[in-house]
Scaffold this motif. Structure first.
Motif, PDB file in Angstrom:
ATOM      1  N   GLU B 350      11.947  41.887 -34.279  1.00 11.90           N
ATOM      2  CA  GLU B 350      13.165  41.281 -33.745  1.00 11.90           C
ATOM      3  C   GLU B 350      13.784  42.114 -32.633  1.00 11.90           C
ATOM      4  N   GLU B 351      13.477  43.402 -32.635  1.00 17.83           N
ATOM      5  CA  GLU B 351      14.077  44.273 -31.626  1.00 17.83           C
ATOM      6  C   GLU B 351      13.462  44.022 -30.250  1.00 17.83           C
ATOM      7  N   ALA B 352      12.324  43.351 -30.210  1.00 15.11           N
ATOM      8  CA  ALA B 352      11.700  43.028 -28.928  1.00 15.11           C
ATOM      9  C   ALA B 352      11.546  41.510 -28.830  1.00 15.11           C
ATOM     10  N   PRO B 353      12.669  40.797 -28.681  1.00 12.19           N
ATOM     11  CA  PRO B 353      12.612  39.336 -28.810  1.00 12.19           C
ATOM     12  C   PRO B 353      11.686  38.655 -27.806  1.00 12.19           C
ATOM     13  N   ARG B 354      11.659  39.139 -26.579  1.00 15.81           N
ATOM     14  CA  ARG B 354      10.854  38.461 -25.572  1.00 15.81           C
ATOM     15  C   ARG B 354       9.367  38.679 -25.819  1.00 15.81           C
ATOM     16  N   LEU B 355       9.033  39.888 -26.179  1.00 12.39           N
ATOM     17  CA  LEU B 355       7.631  40.175 -26.485  1.00 12.39           C
ATOM     18  C   LEU B 355       7.193  39.353 -27.701  1.00 12.39           C
ATOM     19  N   THR B 356       8.063  39.279 -28.694  1.00 10.64           N
ATOM     20  CA  THR B 356       7.741  38.511 -29.896  1.00 10.64           C
ATOM     21  C   THR B 356       7.575  37.038 -29.563  1.00 10.64           C
ATOM     22  N   GLN B 357       8.441  36.551 -28.692  1.00 11.85           N
ATOM     23  CA  GLN B 357       8.313  35.159 -28.251  1.00 11.85           C
ATOM     24  C   GLN B 357       6.967  34.957 -27.568  1.00 11.85           C
ATOM     25  N   GLY B 358       6.599  35.901 -26.717  1.00 14.73           N
ATOM     26  CA  GLY B 358       5.324  35.807 -26.018  1.00 14.73           C
ATOM     27  C   GLY B 358       4.154  35.851 -26.978  1.00 14.73           C
ATOM     28  N   ARG B 359       4.272  36.704 -27.968  1.00 17.46           N
ATOM     29  CA  ARG B 359       3.199  36.830 -28.950  1.00 17.46           C
ATOM     30  C   ARG B 359       3.047  35.549 -29.754  1.00 17.46           C
ATOM     31  N   ARG B 360       4.213  34.995 -30.179  1.00 22.14           N
ATOM     32  CA  ARG B 360       4.172  33.727 -30.916  1.00 22.14           C
ATOM     33  C   ARG B 360       3.574  32.621 -30.043  1.00 22.14           C
ATOM     34  N   ASN B 361       3.974  32.585 -28.787  1.00 19.77           N
ATOM     35  CA  ASN B 361       3.411  31.582 -27.888  1.00 19.77           C
ATOM     36  C   ASN B 361       1.899  31.742 -27.813  1.00 19.77           C
ATOM     37  N   PHE B 362       1.464  32.954 -27.612  1.00 20.69           N
ATOM     38  CA  PHE B 362       0.033  33.249 -27.501  1.00 20.69           C
ATOM     39  C   PHE B 362      -0.703  32.767 -28.747  1.00 20.69           C
ATOM     40  N   GLU B 363      -0.131  33.101 -29.912  1.00 18.31           N
ATOM     41  CA  GLU B 363      -0.815  32.773 -31.165  1.00 18.31           C
ATOM     42  C   GLU B 363      -0.737  31.287 -31.473  1.00 18.31           C
ATOM     43  N   GLU B 364       0.437  30.698 -31.245  1.00 23.71           N
ATOM     44  CA  GLU B 364       0.608  29.304 -31.654  1.00 23.71           C
ATOM     45  C   GLU B 364      -0.036  28.340 -30.663  1.00 23.71           C
ATOM     46  N   LEU B 365      -0.163  28.736 -29.391  1.00 27.14           N
ATOM     47  CA  LEU B 365      -0.866  27.888 -28.432  1.00 27.14           C
ATOM     48  C   LEU B 365      -2.373  28.074 -28.560  1.00 27.14           C
ATOM     49  N   GLY B 366      -2.783  29.087 -29.296  1.00 26.66           N
ATOM     50  CA  GLY B 366      -4.200  29.265 -29.574  1.00 26.66           C
ATOM     51  C   GLY B 366      -4.981  29.919 -28.443  1.00 26.66           C
ATOM     52  N   CYS B 367      -4.355  30.750 -27.640  1.00 31.16           N
ATOM     53  CA  CYS B 367      -5.034  31.403 -26.514  1.00 31.16           C
ATOM     54  C   CYS B 367      -6.289  32.147 -26.982  1.00 31.16           C
ATOM     55  N   HIS B 368      -6.186  32.703 -28.220  1.00 32.83           N
ATOM     56  CA  HIS B 368      -7.303  33.483 -28.742  1.00 32.83           C
ATOM     57  C   HIS B 368      -8.528  32.610 -29.022  1.00 32.83           C
ATOM     58  N   GLY B 369      -8.353  31.271 -28.975  1.00 34.21           N
ATOM     59  CA  GLY B 369      -9.489  30.391 -29.211  1.00 34.21           C
ATOM     60  C   GLY B 369     -10.528  30.512 -28.111  1.00 34.21           C
ATOM     61  N   CYS B 370     -10.058  30.710 -26.882  1.00 36.94           N
ATOM     62  CA  CYS B 370     -10.977  30.825 -25.758  1.00 36.94           C
ATOM     63  C   CYS B 370     -11.122  32.253 -25.265  1.00 36.94           C
ATOM     64  N   HIS B 371     -10.077  33.069 -25.474  1.00 38.28           N
ATOM     65  CA  HIS B 371     -10.098  34.427 -24.945  1.00 38.28           C
ATOM     66  C   HIS B 371     -10.195  35.413 -26.089  1.00 38.28           C
TER      67      HIS B 371
END
Ligand code: CU
Lengths: 240, 961
Positions: B350-371
């Motif tokens: 929670e102390e790094a809200p923007r990074l956490t948002q980015g991480r959630r976006n990365f994980e929930e959009l499934g970027c790791h599926g192709c990369h």
């Protein structure tokens, strides 16, 4: 969904009603006041009062007609509506009643169904039934309470500090339902079985007269009060 | 003579010729060089000196001002008055010094006497204690000596009592002398202390000033040990000298925004340095940076302008070349990028809200599926399993969906692949060909040996595939499903905790944002919305239009047992009856999509083998299997570039294609790529990344997360955050709560419970219970053994409620994690603590039974007792009290009876003991405390604690994970 909307509407109704009582009120001596008398009538065919058939504690709880909408067959007058001056800022002082307002539980019904009393009063909650009831208030301005009143407890006393309309329910007997109208000034009156009410000793002037009813909501209309005269008003309320 | 003369002249000439000026010049040059070397060494190459000097001047000026202020106080009338009073008091005291000394002497004597008598009494007391012991022993053992013992005890106790007046006398003597001394001193001491306040202030400031003046100008250095990973894979120390200029970074008193940089205190100093002491963590571990530098420009970077020290109006121009650095300094919000290096384990940082948002976006959009990204190798695919999708959706719907997913569902995470109609047809052809008839064909009427085990209530299903046939979908011909009843069920059993069904903008989520969002459509027709967080009512898909997507039969089967269709789905099993499932399916089938259209001849076309083959090629090309399980594609590899060290990527390695208008920096490349993934395509380089329709906020967050991918994560073991077991239980618990969306229905850590908006205030007792809110702590309320059994196999506490806890099919490990999580939140001893078995006294149980009877509190008017149901409609019922024994913690029962509203505002349970006169007088002498304990004991005597083993897998420590 419908549930949600009814809830929202009730809430909005309650809040707007609350808002009016949150006025700063100044007590003065009124010598030349007028009187407002009025009738609150139901627009349309008077509905039947459904019977409430108690589903438990039947040796004490007796069938009785519901009180959430009582319309006289003859006059179409609505009972238990509350008429009040919504925007009054100055008027006769609000006097504490000599005796604590009484609120009884009899035959698993609240008596009276609508209890009007000034803020700061202590309500004597009686248990004529001699069975377990609980007094559960759904209030915003005052801290909500939920206290049991077992059979050995004849009187519960509850001080209510702030003006608002409070829904009182019993969780043991889910049909039990009443309203406490806690007032911030003395110009409140409940209607009788014919829908009549009377507000006395009102300083002359223009006011907004509000009428609140638990099922029908709130209506307001303008009213002019003249020195030592009686003003008559007719209010119509229709189902939402 | 002439020769001689000439020689002489020559010698003279030689002697006379002066080389002085040459030497002089050389010396000058030498001197100049020495001076220059000196200058260079001391001044040019030590530009930081001027900052330190400047800082010292600044601080000195401040201290001198303070000193002046403190000294000025000495001239105030108050101080003069104080001095006068002090002088008088001193004079007065001096005149009475004789009696003072005398009083002191007497005090000493009196104290000695007091001590002597008290000690004597103390000894007697000890003797009495001993006598008491012998007496009780005798009493207990029915010894014949008991009377003798009693006599001895009484004698000693009498003696102790006898001494009391003497002691009291001595004590009052001491007090009297102390008072006398006070009188002699008057308020001398107070006055002295007050004066000291004035002078110590001045003294302190003076010392501070001396300190500043004596302070050497020097390099300040922190060695951050083993914090730098070399290319050879070993760790070396990193020396940091940032504090040479940022002198006050770790000092209180320089927070003010007016204070010029580099002198300001670090923002949130206490919070940040409290957990990351600067002596150990230094600066660059978080802020990164390119390395050694001597000037402001070389040491810093970014577009932000730094206020100059000497001339505040002349901002220092920052060298923009630093944007091309591979390890730029992180400033402002970007510093969050640095957090991930050590805090990777905490997904919800929670102390790094923007990074956490980015991480959630990365994980929930499934970027790791192709990369490929290290750490995400086995992270689950984000899209639904398509193994059996042919029996779920129509070909027409699938066509429209793949063509542009957001026309059907605005907030879907499925991106737009910008495919031509022909290509979409081919993909539909392949998918339908390999998945049709895999789910429903064998269902109706087909019985398997597993039949019956997946029925109502037992919640046992295995995620392995064959079990799906266990669900009977023999749609009875006699049953007429009712959409009305289905709607009622959807609105009452809890579906709305995770799903939205076409709600307008007036309906808000728990944060007060409208449920319905208005998308933005950009110039290229891409529908852009902010990435919805997979939580609360938006956890599951919006069900609007579902009737145009799927079919009745599939819905019935899915609702009966979701894991039979997709073993990994988070959708739980609601233990619906066949009729209920059909009613709900009938209702959902009425929810039609107005954009639905038939694609002419599609069904015929997709049977074409050539088209199917083309579809397979396209799926391989676009990597659909990165997010979905697709039959025939199980062995395919990720199609995108590996991103493990993407944050370090050099600009020279990034292709800008024909997009010459984009500034050549890492950030510009990345942000534009995310906004328009094919922007860098050229004739020779075809790009396949789909468009996710992101908004700038989300793009920035993802870019920050990508910047944090440096391969350094987990590589500096000395610095990696290692949560203690308590923190670990919180991290793991929160992650599970997120994964299963518990907060769709429950309030946990004061978050969630959006479903409660559908209940009137008077009806909130019919809503899913709070678990961790205000005074209510589930971990305090219930026994952990009960909780783990309940999570595994929910048995309704209030079977009459419409809303129901579904069966999630938690693994043992997940159950253990959740139980630990609730224990920690309740601040209970961790990991587990079985409640102490209360010792139930028969008389207390009897008293409790009387209290609970209809003559007194009448508990069973509302509470169920075993099979005995209370009177009246179920809305007024309360849980079976016999359940409490195995379910509730005894201490909590007491807390609950005392004040139910405090623990759970709005509960139907009334307060029975609001004051000291509330209990009946004829039970337990009217003692309310005792009555509450009696009620607890009675309730506990009603049921039994379930025996049998409770299987609890231990929580894994971070090392094992
Ligand atoms: Cu009752």
């Amino acid at each position: 969904m419908t549930k949600l909307f009814t809830f929202l509407f009730t809430l909005i109704g309650l809040i707007s009603f609350l808002g009016t009582s949150a006025w700063a009120y100044e007590a003065i001596e009124v010598t030349n006041g007028g009187t407002i008398t009025g009738t609150v009538k139901f627009a349309g065919e008077p509905p039947e009062r459904p019977m409430i058939e108690p589903s438990k504690d039947k040796e004490v709880c007796k069938p009785h007609p519901a009180s959430n909408l009582i319309v006289s067959k003859e006059t179409k007058g609505i009972q238990y509506a509350v008429a009040y001056l919504a925007d009054i800022q100055k008027g006769k002082p609000q006097e504490k009643p000599a005796e604590n307002p009484k609120f009884d539980q009899k035959g698993c019904e609240y008596l009276p169904h609508v209890l009007i009393f000034p803020a700061g009063s202590t309500v004597d909650i009686l248990n004529s039934d001699g069975i377990l009831h609980n007094v559960h208030t759904f209030s915003q301005a005052n801290p909500p309470i939920n206290k049991a009143q077992p059979k050995f407890k004849k009187v519960l006393q509850e001080k209510v500090e702030y003006p608002e309309v409070i829904n009182v329910k019993c969780d043991v007997h889910t049909w039990m339902n009443a309203y406490w109208v806690v007032t911030g000034h003395p110009y409140y009156a409940a209607t009788d079985e014919n829908g009549n009410f009377k507000l006395e000793n009102v300083p002359p002037g223009n006011y907004k007269l509000g009428v609140w009813h638990e099922t029908l909501g709130t209506v307001t209309q303008d009213v002019v009060v003249k020195e030592k005269e009686e003003t008559k008003v007719n209010v119509e309320m229709a189902p939402k | 003579m002439a020769e001689k003369d000439q020689e002489k002249i020559f010698i003279e000439a030689v002697e006379r010729k002066s080389y002085g000026h040459i030497y002089f010049i050389i010396t000058l040059i030498g001197l100049a060089m020495t001076l220059w070397a000196f200058w260079d060494e001391v001044i040019t190459r030590r530009p930081w000196k001027k900052y330190q000097k400047e800082f010292n001047r600044f601080e000195l000026a401040r201290a001198e001002a303070e000193l002046k202020q403190a000294q000025a106080k000495l001239n105030t009338p108050e101080y003069k008055e104080l001095e006068k009073k002090l002088a008088e008091a001193e004079k007065d005291f001096n005149s009475r010094k004789g009696s003072y000394r005398d009083a002191l002497r007497r005090l000493k004597e009196a104290k000695i006497k007091l001590f002597e008598v008290s000690q004597e009494q103390q000894f007697l007391k000890s003797e009495a204690d001993e006598a008491f012991y012998w007496y009780s022993k005798a009493l207990h053992e029915n010894d014949k000596d008991v009377l003798i013992r009693k006599h001895e005890l009484d004698k000693l106790e009498a003696k102790v009592k006898e001494m009391q007046p003497e002691i009291d006398k001595r004590q009052s003597e001491v007090a009297a002398i102390e008072k006398e001394i006070e009188g002699i001193k008057g308020n001398l001491e107070n006055l002295q202390a007050e004066k000291r306040k004035y002078t110590t202030d001045i003294e302190q400031i003076r010392r501070k000033i001396e300190g500043i003046k004596a302070r050497p100008i020097e390099i300040k250095q922190i060695v951050v040990e083993k914090s730098l990973l070399t290319n050879f894979g070993n760790h070396v120390d990193r020396a940091e000298r940032c504090m040479t200029c940022h002198v006050a970074i770790d000092r209180v008193g320089f927070e003010d925004a007016d204070i010029p940089q580099p002198f300001r205190t670090h923002p949130k100093r206490q919070e940040i340095f409290g957990r990351h002491p600067i002596e150990r963590f230094g600066c660059t571990l978080c802020h990164a940076g390119q390395g050694a530098a001597l000037t402001v420009e070389q040491a810093h970077n970014g577009e932000q302008q730094v206020k100059a020290v000497h001339d505040k109006d002349r901002p220092i121009k920052i060298n923009h070349n630093t944007e091309f650095w591979s390890r730029p300094l992180f400033l402002g919000e970007n510093v969050q990028i640095g957090c991930r290096k050590c805090h990777e384990i905490d997904r919800g940082l929670e102390e790094a809200p923007r990074l956490t948002q980015g991480r959630r976006n990365f994980e929930e959009l499934g970027c790791h599926g192709c990369h490929l990204v290290k750490g995400y190798e086995n992270y689950p695919k984000v899209g639904p399993d398509l193994t059996r999708v042919g029996d779920k959706v129509t070909a027409d719907w699938m066509f429209q969906w793949i063509k542009n997913p957001r026309t059907f569902r605005v907030e879907t995470r499925m991106p737009n692949f910008l495919l031509s109609d022909e290509n979409v047809e081919a993909i539909v052809a392949y998918l339908m060909n390999v998945t049709r008839g895999k789910y429903l064909a064998q269902a109706p009427g087909q019985k398997t040996e597993n039949e019956g085990t997946g029925g109502q209530g037992n919640g046992s299903f295995s995620p392995s595939l064959p079990s799906y046939s266990a669900v009977p979908v023999a749609l009875s011909k006699n049953y007429q499903p009712s959409p009305e009843r289905g709607k009622e069920l959807v609105q009452s059993i809890g579906c709305l905790g995770c799903h939205v069904i076409g709600e307008g903008t007036e309906v808000k989520d728990e944060q007060g944002n409208p449920i319905k969002i208005v998308p933005q459509v950009d110039d290229n027709g891409v529908i852009r919305v902010s990435v919805p967080r997979k939580t609360g009512r938006k956890f599951g898909p919006d069900l609007s239009g579902i009737g145009s997507k799927t079919n009745f039969q599939w819905l019935v089967r899915w609702l009966k047992d979701p894991k039979s269709y997709d073993p990994k789905t988070p959708m739980p099993n609601f233990r619906l009856s066949d009729e209920q499932a059909q009613d709900i399916a009938a209702y959902l089938m009425t929810l039609k999509w107005d954009g639905e259209s038939k694609i002419l001849g599609l069904e015929e076309k997709i049977k074409d083998p050539a088209l199917i083959e083309k579809g397979a090629k396209l799926i391989r090309n676009y990597g659909c299997f990165g997010c979905h399980t697709i039959p025939g594609m199980e062995k395919e590899q990720r199609i995108g570039a590996e991103l493990t060290t993407f944050g370090n990527k050099w600009i020279a390695q990034m292709s800008f294609g024909n997009a010459t208008h984009i500034p050549e920096t890492w950030w510009d490349w990345t942000i534009n790529k995310l906004r328009n993934p094919r922007i860098y395509a050229t004739e020779r380089e075809i790009l396949r990344m789909p468009n996710f329709g992101l908004l700038d906020e989300d793009i920035k967050a993802i870019a920050m997360f990508l910047k944090s991918l440096t391969g350094e994560e987990r590589e500096i073991p000395d610095y990696i955050y290692k949560p203690d077991p308590i923190k670990m239980a919180l991290i793991q618990g929160r992650e599970l709560v997120r994964q299963y969306n518990c907060i769709g229905c429950h309030i946990i850590e004061n978050k969630g419970g959006a479903i409660r908006a559908f209940y009137k205030p008077q009806e909130l007792n019919m809503a899913p219970p709070l678990l961790e809110a205000g005074e209510l702590h589930e971990g305090e309320k219930v026994r952990h053994d009960w909780l783990s059994n309940f999570l595994k196999n929910p048995v309704p506490i209030r079977p009459w409620l419409k809303v129901r806890m579904p069966t999630f099919g938690f693994s043992d490990e997940e159950v253990a994690t959740l139980v630990s999580y609730f224990s920690v939140l309740a601040k209970k001893r961790f990991p587990y603590e079985l409640p102490k078995e209360p010792f139930l006294l028969p008389n207390m149980i009897q008293a409790g039974a009387r209290l609970a009877s209809s003559d007194y509190l009448n508990c069973f008017n509302c509470h169920q007792q075993g099979d005995k149901k209370p009177e009246g409609p179920p809305e007024g019922w309360a849980p079976d009290l016999a359940m409490a024994t195995g379910r509730l913690n005894p201490d909590w029962i007491v807390k609950w009876i005392k004040d139910p509203q405090k623990i759970q505002p709005g509960t139907k349970m009334p307060m029975f003991f609001p004051d000291e006169n509330s209990g009946p007088d004829d039970i337990l002498e009217g003692n309310e405390e005792q009555q509450i304990l009696a009620l607890r004991d009675y309730v506990l005597s009603l049921g039994s604690i379930p025996t049998g083993k409770i299987s609890l897998a231990p929580v894994k420590s971070p090392e094992e994970k």
